[in-house]
Motif scaffolding. Structure first.
Motif, mmCIF file in Angstrom:
data_model
loop_
_atom_site.group_PDB
_atom_site.id
_atom_site.type_symbol
_atom_site.label_atom_id
_atom_site.label_comp_id
_atom_site.label_asym_id
_atom_site.label_seq_id
_atom_site.Cartn_x
_atom_site.Cartn_y
_atom_site.Cartn_z
ATOM 1 N N ALA A 220 49.856 59.895 29.215
ATOM 2 C CA ALA A 220 49.120 58.650 29.417
ATOM 3 C C ALA A 220 48.201 58.359 28.239
ATOM 4 O O ALA A 220 48.119 57.211 27.768
ATOM 5 C CB ALA A 220 48.311 58.737 30.714
ATOM 6 N N ILE A 221 47.499 59.386 27.742
ATOM 7 C CA ILE A 221 46.620 59.203 26.584
ATOM 8 C C ILE A 221 47.411 58.659 25.395
ATOM 9 O O ILE A 221 47.015 57.670 24.754
ATOM 10 C CB ILE A 221 45.930 60.533 26.202
ATOM 11 C CG1 ILE A 221 44.947 60.994 27.280
ATOM 12 C CG2 ILE A 221 45.239 60.419 24.842
ATOM 13 C CD1 ILE A 221 43.652 60.242 27.355
ATOM 14 N N ALA A 222 48.538 59.291 25.097
ATOM 15 C CA ALA A 222 49.358 58.845 23.965
ATOM 16 C C ALA A 222 49.900 57.441 24.206
ATOM 17 O O ALA A 222 49.919 56.605 23.287
ATOM 18 C CB ALA A 222 50.494 59.828 23.734
ATOM 19 N N HIS A 223 50.344 57.150 25.426
ATOM 20 C CA HIS A 223 50.908 55.834 25.749
ATOM 21 C C HIS A 223 49.886 54.723 25.538
ATOM 22 O O HIS A 223 50.243 53.604 25.147
ATOM 23 C CB HIS A 223 51.404 55.837 27.195
ATOM 24 C CG HIS A 223 52.011 54.546 27.632
ATOM 25 N ND1 HIS A 223 53.284 54.166 27.261
ATOM 26 C CD2 HIS A 223 51.518 53.530 28.391
ATOM 27 C CE1 HIS A 223 53.554 52.979 27.773
ATOM 28 N NE2 HIS A 223 52.504 52.574 28.457
ATOM 29 N N CYS A 224 48.613 55.028 25.782
ATOM 30 C CA CYS A 224 47.556 54.017 25.682
ATOM 31 C C CYS A 224 46.833 54.038 24.332
ATOM 32 O O CYS A 224 45.799 53.396 24.169
ATOM 33 C CB CYS A 224 46.559 54.199 26.820
ATOM 34 S SG CYS A 224 47.260 53.884 28.460
ATOM 35 N N GLY A 225 47.385 54.775 23.370
ATOM 36 C CA GLY A 225 46.856 54.732 22.008
ATOM 37 C C GLY A 225 45.795 55.750 21.685
ATOM 38 O O GLY A 225 45.190 55.692 20.611
ATOM 39 N N CYS B 96 39.934 53.718 28.481
ATOM 40 C CA CYS B 96 39.367 53.863 27.131
ATOM 41 C C CYS B 96 40.378 53.681 26.006
ATOM 42 O O CYS B 96 39.985 53.536 24.848
ATOM 43 C CB CYS B 96 38.687 55.225 27.002
ATOM 44 S SG CYS B 96 37.282 55.406 28.130
ATOM 45 N N GLY B 97 41.671 53.734 26.329
ATOM 46 C CA GLY B 97 42.692 53.463 25.327
ATOM 47 C C GLY B 97 42.527 54.291 24.070
ATOM 48 O O GLY B 97 42.405 55.510 24.121
ATOM 49 N N PRO B 98 42.484 53.630 22.891
ATOM 50 C CA PRO B 98 42.410 54.363 21.627
ATOM 51 C C PRO B 98 41.087 55.085 21.394
ATOM 52 O O PRO B 98 40.977 55.872 20.463
ATOM 53 C CB PRO B 98 42.646 53.283 20.565
ATOM 54 C CG PRO B 98 42.439 51.988 21.242
ATOM 55 C CD PRO B 98 42.664 52.189 22.694
ATOM 56 N N ARG B 99 40.084 54.863 22.232
ATOM 57 C CA ARG B 99 38.815 55.583 22.091
ATOM 58 C C ARG B 99 38.831 56.924 22.817
ATOM 59 O O ARG B 99 37.851 57.663 22.784
ATOM 60 C CB ARG B 99 37.652 54.726 22.591
ATOM 61 C CG ARG B 99 37.436 53.490 21.719
ATOM 62 C CD ARG B 99 36.088 52.857 21.984
ATOM 63 N NE ARG B 99 35.857 51.723 21.094
ATOM 64 C CZ ARG B 99 35.345 51.815 19.874
ATOM 65 N NH1 ARG B 99 35.019 52.989 19.398
ATOM 66 N NH2 ARG B 99 35.177 50.745 19.131
#
Length: 196
Positions: free
Chosen positions: A144-149, A122-125
């Motif tokens: 991981a959440i922060a790394h993927c935006g 889901c990246g930035p969503r």
């Protein structure tokens, strides 16, 4: 049901452990039935005991609440609760994958596994919300959440029954907002309104 993929709506993951029922209730209760995001709920549970978490939360929020099943689709306005004794993964086609936990740690269900797969799908969503709980589960997942935006909120120490999980999250330096329990629902609503 065909998944809305790539996802066009945010996904909010609420992760918690000890003291989580009150925290989850206070976060979910203000969310409206037409909430334009999907919600995933993971609370550490003893797989040897019958859990009533899904039924309790369903009675306390306008969202559609159900226990997650393997292959479920992420849907805006619905909250899926990870069943005891299973780990939840978000798959590349915006579906739920459930894994048996086995008899040994990590914590069950694992916030880290949920958040890491949410991050890459889901990246930035993705919005991760780390609520009261013992231990450090979610610390890797929010990296991981922060790394993927994506975005990370954590409950503050003053309103946490147990500050282990939120404190570990805050200690990474990757939390975007540290909030009292009374302010988390409003912050989620504001975040989702910006990203929906």
């Amino acid at each position: 049901m065909t998944p809305d993929f790539p996802l066009r709506f945010p996904v909010v993951a609420l992760v918690t452990s000890a003291g989580g029922l009150d925290a989850l209730t206070r976060v979910l209760a203000p969310l409206p039935a037409d909430f334009p995001a999907a919600v995933l709920v993971a609370q550490h549970l003893d797989p040897a005991r019958t859990s009533h978490l899904t039924a309790i939360l369903a009675a306390r929020t306008a969202l559609r609440v159900g226990e997650a099943a393997d292959g479920d689709v992420l849907v805006a306005g619905a909250a899926l609760v990870v069943p005891a004794g299973r780990h939840l993964l978000v798959t590349s086609d915006a579906r739920i994958g459930l894994l048996d936990t086995g008899d040994l740690p990590p914590a069950r269900p694992s916030a880290d596994l949920l958040l890491a797969t949410l991050a890459v799908t889901c990246g930035p969503r993705a919005l991760a919300v780390v609520l009261t709980g013992k231990g450090t589960d979610a610390q890797t997942g929010i990296r991981a959440i922060a790394h993927c935006g994506g975005t990370v909120f954590a409950q503050d120490e003053g309103t946490s029954a147990h500050f282990g999980m939120p404190g570990a999250a805050i200690g990474t330096g990757l939390v975007h907002a540290v909030l009292p329990l009374s302010g988390i629902a409003a912050a989620i609503l504001e975040h989702v309104a910006r990203h929906a």
